[in-house]
Write a protein that holds these residues in place. Structure first.
Motif, PDB file in Angstrom:
ATOM      1  N   ASP A 149       6.618  27.386  26.997  1.00 50.77           N
ATOM      2  CA  ASP A 149       7.188  27.900  28.070  1.00 50.77           C
ATOM      3  C   ASP A 149       7.479  29.558  27.877  1.00 50.77           C
ATOM      4  OD1 ASP A 149       6.503  25.823  29.819  1.00 50.77           O
ATOM      5  OD2 ASP A 149       8.640  24.977  29.500  1.00 50.77           O
ATOM      6  N   SER A 150       7.275  30.300  26.661  1.00 47.34           N
ATOM      7  CA  SER A 150       7.369  31.679  26.422  1.00 47.34           C
ATOM      8  C   SER A 150       6.390  32.234  27.501  1.00 47.34           C
ATOM      9  CB  SER A 150       6.880  31.982  25.209  1.00 47.34           C
ATOM     10  OG  SER A 150       7.709  31.343  24.111  1.00 47.34           O
ATOM     11  N   VAL A 151       5.397  31.481  27.946  1.00 43.25           N
ATOM     12  CA  VAL A 151       4.318  32.160  28.853  1.00 43.25           C
ATOM     13  C   VAL A 151       4.134  31.051  30.178  1.00 43.25           C
ATOM     14  CG1 VAL A 151       2.138  32.990  29.421  1.00 43.25           C
ATOM     15  CG2 VAL A 151       3.029  33.499  27.250  1.00 43.25           C
ATOM     16  N   GLN A 152       4.155  31.499  31.207  1.00 39.36           N
ATOM     17  CA  GLN A 152       4.092  30.461  32.238  1.00 39.36           C
ATOM     18  C   GLN A 152       3.287  31.090  33.535  1.00 39.36           C
ATOM     19  OE1 GLN A 152       7.569  27.734  33.203  1.00 39.36           O
ATOM     20  NE2 GLN A 152       8.568  29.409  32.316  1.00 39.36           N
ATOM     21  N   LEU A 153       2.341  30.642  33.992  1.00 37.44           N
ATOM     22  CA  LEU A 153       1.600  30.990  35.162  1.00 37.44           C
ATOM     23  C   LEU A 153       2.220  30.113  36.516  1.00 37.44           C
ATOM     24  CD1 LEU A 153      -0.639  32.846  36.127  1.00 37.44           C
ATOM     25  CD2 LEU A 153      -1.974  30.792  36.061  1.00 37.44           C
ATOM     26  N   VAL A 154       2.490  30.877  37.651  1.00 39.26           N
ATOM     27  CA  VAL A 154       2.835  30.383  38.963  1.00 39.26           C
ATOM     28  C   VAL A 154       1.628  29.813  39.339  1.00 39.26           C
ATOM     29  CG1 VAL A 154       3.966  30.664  41.172  1.00 39.26           C
ATOM     30  CG2 VAL A 154       4.697  31.880  39.122  1.00 39.26           C
TER      31      VAL A 154
ATOM     32  N   ALA B 190       1.143  38.784  25.642  1.00 41.46           N
ATOM     33  CA  ALA B 190       1.042  39.326  24.482  1.00 41.46           C
ATOM     34  C   ALA B 190       2.294  40.464  24.331  1.00 41.46           C
ATOM     35  CB  ALA B 190      -0.298  39.851  24.038  1.00 41.46           C
ATOM     36  N   LEU B 191       2.362  41.300  25.262  1.00 45.20           N
ATOM     37  CA  LEU B 191       3.170  42.365  25.159  1.00 45.20           C
ATOM     38  C   LEU B 191       4.788  41.742  25.277  1.00 45.20           C
ATOM     39  CD1 LEU B 191       1.463  45.030  27.114  1.00 45.20           C
ATOM     40  CD2 LEU B 191       2.367  45.481  24.781  1.00 45.20           C
ATOM     41  N   CYS B 192       4.839  41.028  26.287  1.00 48.21           N
ATOM     42  CA  CYS B 192       6.266  40.409  26.599  1.00 48.21           C
ATOM     43  C   CYS B 192       6.644  39.535  25.325  1.00 48.21           C
ATOM     44  CB  CYS B 192       6.159  39.420  27.746  1.00 48.21           C
ATOM     45  SG  CYS B 192       6.145  40.332  29.057  1.00 48.21           S
TER      46      CYS B 192
ATOM     47  N   MET C 145       3.284  51.839  29.829  1.00 46.82           N
ATOM     48  CA  MET C 145       4.358  51.018  29.375  1.00 46.82           C
ATOM     49  C   MET C 145       4.084  50.087  28.118  1.00 46.82           C
ATOM     50  SD  MET C 145       6.388  50.156  32.953  1.00 46.82           S
ATOM     51  CE  MET C 145       7.331  48.732  32.134  1.00 46.82           C
ATOM     52  N   GLY C 146       4.357  50.296  27.013  1.00 47.23           N
ATOM     53  CA  GLY C 146       3.721  49.367  25.954  1.00 47.23           C
ATOM     54  C   GLY C 146       5.197  48.747  25.388  1.00 47.23           C
ATOM     55  N   LEU C 147       5.121  48.288  24.144  1.00 53.22           N
ATOM     56  CA  LEU C 147       6.369  47.535  23.522  1.00 53.22           C
ATOM     57  C   LEU C 147       7.522  48.383  23.759  1.00 53.22           C
ATOM     58  CD1 LEU C 147       4.719  46.044  20.529  1.00 53.22           C
ATOM     59  CD2 LEU C 147       5.262  44.906  22.403  1.00 53.22           C
ATOM     60  N   ASN C 148       7.596  49.559  23.306  1.00 49.80           N
ATOM     61  CA  ASN C 148       8.792  50.034  23.274  1.00 49.80           C
ATOM     62  C   ASN C 148       9.420  50.487  24.504  1.00 49.80           C
ATOM     63  OD1 ASN C 148       8.855  50.461  20.503  1.00 49.80           O
ATOM     64  ND2 ASN C 148       7.486  52.327  20.530  1.00 49.80           N
ATOM     65  N   GLU C 149       8.855  50.155  25.576  1.00 47.68           N
ATOM     66  CA  GLU C 149       9.383  50.473  26.928  1.00 47.68           C
ATOM     67  C   GLU C 149       9.627  49.055  27.636  1.00 47.68           C
ATOM     68  OE1 GLU C 149       7.715  53.637  25.781  1.00 47.68           O
ATOM     69  OE2 GLU C 149       6.216  52.333  26.033  1.00 47.68           O
ATOM     70  N   LEU C 150       9.285  47.836  26.942  1.00 48.79           N
ATOM     71  CA  LEU C 150       9.773  46.592  27.313  1.00 48.79           C
ATOM     72  C   LEU C 150      10.895  45.838  26.721  1.00 48.79           C
ATOM     73  CD1 LEU C 150       6.041  44.678  27.764  1.00 48.79           C
ATOM     74  CD2 LEU C 150       7.862  45.627  29.362  1.00 48.79           C
TER      75      LEU C 150
ATOM     76  N   GLU D 269      26.671  50.996  16.497  1.00 50.85           N
ATOM     77  CA  GLU D 269      25.407  51.066  16.409  1.00 50.85           C
ATOM     78  C   GLU D 269      24.656  50.535  17.918  1.00 50.85           C
ATOM     79  OE1 GLU D 269      23.940  49.780  11.765  1.00 50.85           O
ATOM     80  OE2 GLU D 269      24.070  48.265  13.442  1.00 50.85           O
ATOM     81  N   LYS D 270      23.529  51.484  18.256  1.00 48.68           N
ATOM     82  CA  LYS D 270      22.674  50.914  19.517  1.00 48.68           C
ATOM     83  C   LYS D 270      21.391  50.357  18.904  1.00 48.68           C
ATOM     84  CE  LYS D 270      20.738  53.769  23.288  1.00 48.68           C
ATOM     85  NZ  LYS D 270      20.752  55.135  24.033  1.00 48.68           N
ATOM     86  N   ILE D 271      21.260  49.200  19.304  1.00 46.42           N
ATOM     87  CA  ILE D 271      20.056  48.734  18.874  1.00 46.42           C
ATOM     88  C   ILE D 271      19.036  48.206  19.962  1.00 46.42           C
ATOM     89  CG2 ILE D 271      21.097  48.196  16.594  1.00 46.42           C
ATOM     90  CD1 ILE D 271      20.918  45.205  17.774  1.00 46.42           C
ATOM     91  N   THR D 272      17.952  48.019  19.713  1.00 44.92           N
ATOM     92  CA  THR D 272      16.904  47.379  20.991  1.00 44.92           C
ATOM     93  C   THR D 272      16.889  45.997  20.820  1.00 44.92           C
ATOM     94  OG1 THR D 272      15.067  47.551  19.217  1.00 44.92           O
ATOM     95  CG2 THR D 272      15.377  49.375  20.670  1.00 44.92           C
ATOM     96  N   VAL D 273      16.827  45.500  21.912  1.00 47.77           N
ATOM     97  CA  VAL D 273      17.038  43.952  22.210  1.00 47.77           C
ATOM     98  C   VAL D 273      16.068  43.496  23.304  1.00 47.77           C
ATOM     99  CG1 VAL D 273      19.491  43.719  21.615  1.00 47.77           C
ATOM    100  CG2 VAL D 273      18.856  44.267  23.904  1.00 47.77           C
ATOM    101  N   PRO D 274      15.496  42.196  23.442  1.00 47.72           N
ATOM    102  CA  PRO D 274      14.642  41.886  24.369  1.00 47.72           C
ATOM    103  C   PRO D 274      15.119  42.008  25.712  1.00 47.72           C
ATOM    104  CG  PRO D 274      14.594  40.380  22.551  1.00 47.72           C
ATOM    105  CD  PRO D 274      15.791  41.293  22.259  1.00 47.72           C
ATOM    106  N   MET D 275      14.264  42.161  26.796  1.00 49.66           N
ATOM    107  CA  MET D 275      14.659  42.129  28.288  1.00 49.66           C
ATOM    108  C   MET D 275      15.151  40.790  28.686  1.00 49.66           C
ATOM    109  SD  MET D 275      14.415  44.884  29.914  1.00 49.66           S
ATOM    110  CE  MET D 275      13.686  46.692  29.722  1.00 49.66           C
ATOM    111  N   GLY D 276      14.739  39.684  28.157  1.00 49.52           N
ATOM    112  CA  GLY D 276      14.880  38.321  28.605  1.00 49.52           C
ATOM    113  C   GLY D 276      13.941  37.768  29.108  1.00 49.52           C
ATOM    114  N   VAL D 277      13.857  37.644  30.400  1.00 52.33           N
ATOM    115  CA  VAL D 277      12.614  37.068  31.199  1.00 52.33           C
ATOM    116  C   VAL D 277      12.169  38.077  32.156  1.00 52.33           C
ATOM    117  CG1 VAL D 277      12.221  35.064  32.720  1.00 52.33           C
ATOM    118  CG2 VAL D 277      13.738  34.731  31.070  1.00 52.33           C
ATOM    119  N   ILE D 278      10.817  38.364  31.932  1.00 49.99           N
ATOM    120  CA  ILE D 278      10.197  39.271  32.747  1.00 49.99           C
ATOM    121  C   ILE D 278       9.060  38.754  33.907  1.00 49.99           C
ATOM    122  CG2 ILE D 278       8.649  41.076  32.550  1.00 49.99           C
ATOM    123  CD1 ILE D 278       9.560  41.945  29.912  1.00 49.99           C
ATOM    124  N   GLY D 279       9.196  39.034  34.868  1.00 52.13           N
ATOM    125  CA  GLY D 279       8.246  38.391  35.882  1.00 52.13           C
ATOM    126  C   GLY D 279       7.187  39.574  36.387  1.00 52.13           C
TER     127      GLY D 279
END
Length: 413
Positions: free
Chosen positions: A172-177, A132-134, A394-399, A107-117
């Motif tokens: 910390d799901s969302v952090q601002l530098v 929201a998207l991430c 680039m929406g949810l399916n591209e992330l 099976e090939k399944i979608t998974v999160p990227m992990g950490v996006i900057g």
């Protein structure tokens, strides 16, 4: 550890929770939308401070428009978050499944990227959109906004973090530098130990700097040197209206046009009509020799004008000999974002759409529709102008990425 490394480590911990958060992600996003509305006053107060400083520093009107927040724009941000929450969860979708000759179920399944900057400039709405998207895509995000919008971004980020925490997900799901110096951007570009993906969203200089210097995988977005070609078989009134909308409805965004190309056979009739329409917003025209002969108000264009993303009430104009000449001009100067032909000739439209290489190609419609929401794709984190992994909005399916899950019953190789 540096402050950014600490943020990276915290983001990885948050990402591990988000990976299997399921419906909690929707709960968090709905809470975030409600919080944006409830705490609108403090966001607007922070934005007012940013606007005051930007005006004192001589920021252009177009860029001030990018920076400015209003109650209507905050409501739009809240609705955007709700729209993301309402979309199908992009994580855990089965892309393919089969049993191979060895009896393995693959099976090939979608998974999160992990950490996006995400590195972006003076658009505070990006803070809520990106977060929201991430989050819905199951990834933690580290946001690095521009100094001009820091107070606004910080206020929005704190509202989102509070709401996410109240819903039982890591703050910390969302952090601002907090550091808006160039040093923080450079460090972020090299954080291969912590970031799985880096997305620049802003002007040409920012995007070029990230693409050229980042060690982290990058998706190139945003630079929009967009064109409208007015064919010899165009409806002139339609052309004037589309050009007016594509240039002036919001000139500071990447899907606004920067150059119009007009076929020589229609130029004498079309250019005065187009120019008169653009005068309603005092658009400055910079034209080639033939344009200046037909429009005395136009200033002579330089070679640099054809390659410039003005993000302002300025428009380059060139008269071309043919459809082929228009396509050649676009091939030379386009950034691969959005391109348009205005014509009643079906064959010309088909040639244009087939030969022009861009993420979005239009026939008889404004380039301002290059937007995930406008195209019915939902909220987007940016417009990808590259070809690997994602292209266009680039929406949810591209992330998300994907992985293979293989189930057997004792097979060995």
């Amino acid at each position: 550890m540096t402050e950014l490394q600490k943020m990276g480590a915290a983001a990885q911990k948050a990402a591990a929770v988000l990976r299997t958060a399921g419906e909690k992600k929707r709960t968090a996003l709905n809470a975030a939308a409600a919080a944006l509305r409830a705490r609108q006053a403090e966001i607007l107060a922070a934005n007012e401070e940013d606007l005051k400083a930007a005006k004192e520093n001589g920021m252009s009107e177009a860029m001030l428009d990018r920076l400015a927040l209003t109650p209507a724009r905050i409501e739009g941000m809240a609705k955007g978050v709700e729209d993301v929450s309402a979309q199908r969860d992009p994580v855990g979708r089965i892309l393919s499944g089969e049993t191979n000759p060895k009896g393995l179920k693959v099976e090939k399944i979608t998974v999160p990227m992990g950490v996006i900057g995400i590195i972006y400039e003076a658009r505070p709405n990006v803070t809520s959109d990106a977060a929201a998207l991430c989050l819905m895509a199951g990834s933690a995000v580290i946001l690095r906004g521009g100094k001009e919008a820091f107070r606004s971004n910080n206020a929005i980020a704190e509202v989102l973090r509070d709401a996410i925490e109240s819903a039982g997900l890591p703050r910390d799901s969302v952090q601002l530098v907090q550091d808006t110096s160039r040093a923080s951007s450079v460090e972020l570009m090299g954080m291969t130990e912590y970031l799985d993906l880096l997305i620049p969203r802003g002007g040409a200089g920012l995007i070029r700097a990230v693409v050229e210097n980042a060690k982290v995988p990058v998706i190139e977005t945003g630079v929009g040197n967009c064109h409208v070609y007015v064919d010899k078989d165009a409806d002139i009134e339609m052309a004037a209206n589309i050009i007016f909308n594509a240039k002036t409805s919001r000139p500071s965004v990447c899907n606004a046009i920067e150059t119009i190309l007009v076929h020589k056979d229609i130029a004498e009739a079309a250019l005065p009509v187009i120019s008169n329409k653009l005068k309603e917003k005092n658009v400055e025209l910079r034209g080639d020799k033939r344009t200046c002969e037909l429009l005395p108000e136009a200033k002579p264009a330089t070679e640099a004008d054809w390659a410039t993303e003005y993000l302002d009430y300025i428009l380059a104009v060139r008269v071309v000999d043919s459809l082929d000449a228009a396509i050649a001009h676009i091939a030379q100067y386009s950034t691969g974002h959005s391109e348009c032909i205005i014509t009643e000739n079906l064959r010309a439209a088909e040639r244009f759409t087939a030969q022009v290489d861009a993420a979005a190609v239009y026939v008889n419609a404004s380039t301002r529709f290059t937007d995930g929401g406008e195209l019915g794709l939902g909220a987007e984190i940016g417009i990808s102008t590259q070809k690997l992994h994602a292209r266009g909005p680039m929406g949810l399916n591209e992330l998300v990425s994907y992985k293979f899950i293989i189930r057997g019953d004792g097979q060995i190789r």
